[in-house]
Write an enzyme that holds these catalytic residues in place. Structure first.
Site, PDB file in Angstrom:
ATOM      1  N   HIS A 200     -18.376   0.365 -40.254  1.00 10.68           N
ATOM      2  CA  HIS A 200     -19.594  -0.248 -39.731  1.00 10.68           C
ATOM      3  C   HIS A 200     -20.830   0.232 -40.473  1.00 10.68           C
ATOM      4  CE1 HIS A 200     -16.917  -1.480 -36.441  1.00 10.68           C
ATOM      5  NE2 HIS A 200     -17.672  -2.553 -36.502  1.00 10.68           N
ATOM      6  N   ARG A 343     -22.240 -11.376 -28.866  1.00 13.53           N
ATOM      7  CA  ARG A 343     -20.951 -10.742 -28.566  1.00 13.53           C
ATOM      8  C   ARG A 343     -21.174  -9.596 -27.588  1.00 13.53           C
ATOM      9  NH1 ARG A 343     -17.502  -7.821 -33.216  1.00 13.53           N
ATOM     10  NH2 ARG A 343     -19.050  -6.207 -32.876  1.00 13.53           N
ATOM     11  N   GLU A 442      -9.156 -10.816 -33.553  1.00 21.22           N
ATOM     12  CA  GLU A 442      -9.191  -9.679 -34.468  1.00 21.22           C
ATOM     13  C   GLU A 442      -8.034  -8.721 -34.251  1.00 21.22           C
ATOM     14  OE1 GLU A 442     -12.907  -7.582 -34.020  1.00 21.22           O
ATOM     15  OE2 GLU A 442     -12.906  -7.795 -31.855  1.00 21.22           O
ATOM     16  N   ASN A 465     -12.303  -8.038 -40.280  1.00 21.35           N
ATOM     17  CA  ASN A 465     -12.387  -6.582 -40.509  1.00 21.35           C
ATOM     18  C   ASN A 465     -11.325  -5.865 -39.691  1.00 21.35           C
ATOM     19  OD1 ASN A 465     -14.666  -7.350 -41.841  1.00 21.35           O
ATOM     20  ND2 ASN A 465     -16.077  -6.711 -40.238  1.00 21.35           N
ATOM     21  N   ASP A 466     -11.264  -6.226 -38.423  1.00 22.37           N
ATOM     22  CA  ASP A 466     -10.255  -5.594 -37.575  1.00 22.37           C
ATOM     23  C   ASP A 466      -8.892  -6.249 -37.739  1.00 22.37           C
ATOM     24  OD1 ASP A 466     -11.429  -3.406 -36.197  1.00 22.37           O
ATOM     25  OD2 ASP A 466     -12.714  -4.839 -35.161  1.00 22.37           O
ATOM     26  N   CYS A 513     -15.956 -14.398 -39.064  1.00 24.80           N
ATOM     27  CA  CYS A 513     -17.169 -13.567 -39.090  1.00 24.80           C
ATOM     28  C   CYS A 513     -16.946 -12.168 -39.644  1.00 24.80           C
ATOM     29  CB  CYS A 513     -17.793 -13.486 -37.710  1.00 24.80           C
ATOM     30  SG  CYS A 513     -16.796 -12.566 -36.544  1.00 24.80           S
TER      31      CYS A 513
HETATM   32  C1  PEP Z   1     -14.491  -7.896 -37.320  1.00 24.06           C
HETATM   33  O1  PEP Z   1     -13.710  -7.084 -36.822  1.00 24.06           O
HETATM   34  O2  PEP Z   1     -14.224  -8.611 -38.306  1.00 24.06           O
HETATM   35  C2  PEP Z   1     -15.848  -8.035 -36.766  1.00 24.06           C
HETATM   36  C3  PEP Z   1     -16.680  -8.965 -37.199  1.00 24.06           C
HETATM   37  O3  PEP Z   1     -16.238  -7.142 -35.834  1.00 24.06           O
HETATM   38  P1  PEP Z   1     -16.738  -5.656 -36.162  1.00 24.06           P
HETATM   39  O4  PEP Z   1     -16.863  -5.538 -37.648  1.00 24.06           O
HETATM   40  O5  PEP Z   1     -18.010  -5.474 -35.438  1.00 24.06           O
HETATM   41  O6  PEP Z   1     -15.624  -4.832 -35.615  1.00 24.06           O
HETATM   42 MG    MG Z   2     -14.155  -6.207 -34.913  1.00 21.38          MG
END
Ligand code: PEP
Ligand code: MG
Length: 588
Positions: A200, A343, A442, A465-466, A513
């Site tokens: 992050h 979110r 995710e 990402n997750d 996203c």
């Molecule tokens: C993701 O996991 O892709 C996402 C957009 O959420 P975050 O990066 O806040 O976990």
């Molecule tokens: Mg995420």
């Protein structure tokens, strides 16, 4: 690059993970939490009174600063968080709080910094035992206050960015909480010893448009505060105390990079449409009202992801319903009629307040995170839902729930959501009755079950990402396994493909996203797979638009179909790269 420049660089360069693009040259500022630097010293007998005077002076200076900060914040009206300063002033003026410290200095002959920390720890322990959530979190306020007082007591150790000059932050790691709290106007760049590209902190650096290089082994043993650094966030190179010739070379690269960005800015108002007319919506990911200006300037269709936990990390505490309402309304108002996807809180994993650290879990990313927390802490969840619903009266809002793993969770969320709406109706509070509900896809289980979850929601947002970290069992924040974090892994692609197909069959919009959405290497391929909505950090919007305008949808549709049927990662990577060069898209 000339031979002499190459030689000059060779001697003093470090290579890490290129986490946020751009090039900067500046002075290093070594960032550490000043609370970790406090040591206990035993005083000579006669110096206790002097020490108490030192403490009182520091406390007075801090109270004056807080009064000033309170005044500035209320004037700017950026948040109604000014009240926090008043709380801090009240604590510092509390005779019981201060007398405990002076007593410790007198009776145990310890220095003021140490006595202050002991008092803070004792108060925090007492607060943690309280039933009231608000009081339980006052430990965080106490540490914030202690930080301010200790900076006065130990001015030689001033941590963070207090200088007026802009600096490059050097740190062993930066947590999201550290990152959001840094003053963006004073930070030129970030360099850290650990951290992954999708951590992050890296995502925040990209959305602030601040160059960053992470995963630099031995960084802190090689760099001291005040050293000159060049940070090349495009290639992951950091140069320590470069020669004048090298600085000049990088300044040249930097101005070329900036002029490319200016060229891209000219595209901001042009349609994001492929050469053969496929329209793609480009949305922005934001962490608060401060990111909105960039999002709009770079031509976002709307806000595809508002990570609401970020303001909480800034203030290191839970925000009340009123504070949240103020924030969400500000974003909705300033988005001027564009849709805002809010979110709900995604704490856990690497996002926690300081207090959370004391109960650190063994596997935080697999633990008590996101919706798992708020399906238990229903009152806090409802507070947030109330604030979002109230903000929906001011403009179009969509509601997104993170980290969903089962259909039962979605059903539970909806029950709480409906109950919250009933409450508001009863109170006569206005809100939009038609807020679309969506879930983040995710976690692999949610992707696999997408066809069933589709019956419960209005839209999906794929969080790659997750999704990548959970599918491949690779911690997104761990530089030791960063090389295994592979967005093009065929297992990941199949999950994405499945969700896109479900979206198409059920008529539900699918937005992507995760960071993949803003990466030019992957964009043509994702669009070819059928993604129509991409949400990314604001600075990535410009190059994404250019990539889309340069690509041919029909050709990439065929490529994507072929690539998704391949099993070997190596072949997939080669294939995607070959297609990119054949279709003339430049590699990012
Ligand atoms: C993701 O996991 O892709 C996402 C957009 O959420 P975050 O990066 O806040 O976990
Ligand atoms: Mg995420």
């Amino acid at each position: 690059m000339t031979e002499s420049i190459k030689k000059a660089i060779d001697k003093r360069f470090l290579r890490g993970i290129a986490a946020s693009p751009g090039i900067v040259t500046g002075k290093a500022c070594v960032f550490r939490d000043i609370l970790l630097l406090v040591e206990t010293r035993h005083l000579e007998q006669c110096s206790a009174e002097k020490e108490i005077i030192r403490l009182h002076q520091a406390v007075h200076q801090v109270v004056d600063e807080l009064i000033e900060d309170n005044f500035k914040t209320s004037k700017k009206a950026q948040t109604n968080a000014a009240g926090i300063f008043l709380t801090h002033i009240a604590i510092l003026r509390d005779p019981y709080f201060i007398s405990g410290i002076t007593q410790d200095i007198r009776e145990n002959g310890v220095n003021a910094e140490s006595a202050l920390m002991r008092q803070v720890d004792q108060f925090s322990r007492a607060f943690r035992k309280m039933d009231d959530t608000y009081l339980r979190e006052r430990g965080t306020d106490l540490r914030d206050i202690a930080r301010r007082v200790i900076k006065k007591l130990m001015p030689q150790e001033r941590s963070g960015i207090s200088a007026d000059d802009k600096v490059i932050i050097v740190s062993s790691e930066l947590t999201p909480s550290d990152t959001v709290r840094l003053d963006r106007d004073k930070v030129l760049g970030f360099v850290t010893e650990s951290g992954g590209k999708e951590s992050h902190a890296a995502i925040l650096a990209r959305s602030f448009g601040i160059p960053a290089v992470l995963g630099l082994e031995g960084l802190l043993s090689k760099v001291s505060g005040g050293n000159t650094l060049i940070v090349d966030g495009n290639t992951g190179i950091v140069i320590i105390n470069p020669s004048a010739e090298v600085i000049e070379h990088y300044q040249d690269l930097q101005s070329r990079y900036e002029s490319c960005q200016l060229d891209l800015q000219r595209l901001a108002d042009l349609p994001s449409e492929t050469l053969d007319g496929r329209k793609i919506h480009l949305w922005a990911n934001i962490g608060g009202p401060g990111d909105l200006e960039y999002a709009l300037r770079f031509g976002a269709h709307g806000i595809g992801l508002f990570r609401t936990e970020m303001p909480f990390l800034i203030w290191r505490r839970f925000l009340s319903e009123e504070e949240q309402f103020f924030l969400y309304t500000k974003v909705v108002n300033e988005a001027s009629g564009k849709e805002v996807t809010i979110r709900t809180l995604d704490f856990g994993g690497d996002k926690y307040f300081e207090d959370g650290k004391s109960q650190k879990e063994k596997n935080p990313f697999l633990g008590y995170r996101s919706i798992r927390i708020f399906l238990r802490k229903k009152n806090i969840f409802k507070q947030q839902l109330r604030a979002i619903l109230r903000a929906s009266a001011f403009g179009p809002v969509k509601l997104l729930f993170p980290m969903v793993t089962t259909i039962e969770e979605v059903k539970q969320i909806k029950v709480i959501f409906e109950a919250t709406k009933r409450e508001l109706r009863k109170e006569g509070v206005s809100f939009s009755e038609n807020i679309p509900l969506g879930v983040m896809i995710e976690v692999p289980s949610a992707a696999i079950l997408a066809d069933q979850i589709a019956g419960e929601v209005d839209f999906f947002s794929i969080g790659t990402n997750d999704l990548i970290q959970y599918t491949l069992a690779v911690d997104r924040d761990n530089d030791l396994v960063n090389h295994l974090y592979e967005p093009l892994n065929p297992a990941v692609l199949r999950l994405i493909q499945h969700v896109i197909r479900v979206g198409k069959d059920t008529g539900k919009t699918v937005t992507l996203c995760g960071e993949m959405a803003g990466t030019p290497t992957y964009i043509p391929f994702l669009v070819g797979m059928g993604v129509t909505d991409l949400s990314m950090n604001p600075p990535a919007l410009l190059e994404a638009r250019k990539t889309i305008r340069d690509m041919d949808f029909a050709a990439w549709e065929v490529t994507a179909e072929t690539v998704c049927s391949l099993a070997s990662l190596e072949i997939i990577k080669e294939y995607v790269e070959r297609e990119r060069s054949m279709t003339g898209l430049r590699a990012s």
